[in-house]
Design a protein around this motif. Sequence first.
Motif, short mmCIF file in Angstrom:
data_model
loop_
_atom_site.label_atom_id
_atom_site.label_comp_id
_atom_site.label_asym_id
_atom_site.label_seq_id
_atom_site.Cartn_x
_atom_site.Cartn_y
_atom_site.Cartn_z
N LEU A 65 -0.66 1.99 -3.81
CA LEU A 65 -0.07 0.66 -3.98
C LEU A 65 0.80 0.28 -2.79
O LEU A 65 0.70 -0.83 -2.26
N MET A 66 1.65 1.20 -2.34
CA MET A 66 2.56 0.88 -1.24
C MET A 66 1.78 0.58 0.03
O MET A 66 2.16 -0.28 0.81
N SER A 67 0.68 1.31 0.23
CA SER A 67 -0.14 1.06 1.42
C SER A 67 -0.75 -0.33 1.38
O SER A 67 -0.75 -1.05 2.38
N VAL A 68 -1.26 -0.70 0.20
CA VAL A 68 -1.86 -2.04 0.07
C VAL A 68 -0.77 -3.09 0.28
O VAL A 68 -0.97 -4.08 0.98
N MET A 87 -5.40 -6.03 -7.72
CA MET A 87 -6.32 -5.83 -6.60
C MET A 87 -6.91 -4.43 -6.63
O MET A 87 -8.10 -4.24 -6.44
N ILE A 88 -6.03 -3.45 -6.87
CA ILE A 88 -6.50 -2.06 -6.88
C ILE A 88 -7.46 -1.83 -8.04
O ILE A 88 -8.50 -1.22 -7.88
N SER A 96 -8.51 4.14 -11.41
CA SER A 96 -7.63 4.88 -10.51
C SER A 96 -6.53 3.99 -9.98
O SER A 96 -6.69 2.77 -9.87
N GLU A 97 -5.40 4.62 -9.64
CA GLU A 97 -4.27 3.89 -9.07
C GLU A 97 -4.40 3.80 -7.55
O GLU A 97 -3.60 3.14 -6.90
N THR A 98 -5.34 4.55 -7.01
CA THR A 98 -5.52 4.55 -5.57
C THR A 98 -6.96 4.22 -5.23
O THR A 98 -7.87 4.46 -6.03
N ILE A 99 -7.17 3.67 -4.04
CA ILE A 99 -8.49 3.25 -3.61
C ILE A 99 -9.09 4.31 -2.69
O ILE A 99 -8.53 4.59 -1.63
#
Length: 146
Positions: A65-68, A87-88, A96-99
């Motif tokens: 999230l922080m990266s996005v 968006m994620i 998932s919480e990450t892409i």
Amino acid sequence: AMAAPRRPSGGGLRRAPQDGRLEEINKEFLCDPKFSDEEDLEAKLAVFKEKYMEFDLNNQGEIDLMSVKRMMEKMGAPKTHLELKKMISEVTGGVSETISYQDFVNVMLGKRSAVLKLVMMFEGKANESNPKPSGPPPERDIASLP
């Protein structure tokens, strides 16, 4: 072989393992019949890989999230936490919480229009519409002067 402990180091060196990993994934996409009719697939994948590595700030092979959030700010399109979460989940299908890179490429090549894709496309367009002039400025003849 024992894995060396990960230590943060500056420069392009720490990029190398990830670059190789993403390159492998790109090869899988290139071999995927689902994308065989995709124009310039190899060129697109090269761009996606660069973009993904820009996004993946902690170099862990996934975008959180922080990266996005930071990427959107960098692109001049800041989003709220809720929008970022949406968006994620658009990209990961909510699992998932990450892409992951696979998720990322699937969205970029897929038919679905996700916010992330639109932003990336927009950013690409923005860069294309004002190409940096190469070479000396064009000679201006008297006739073209105002």
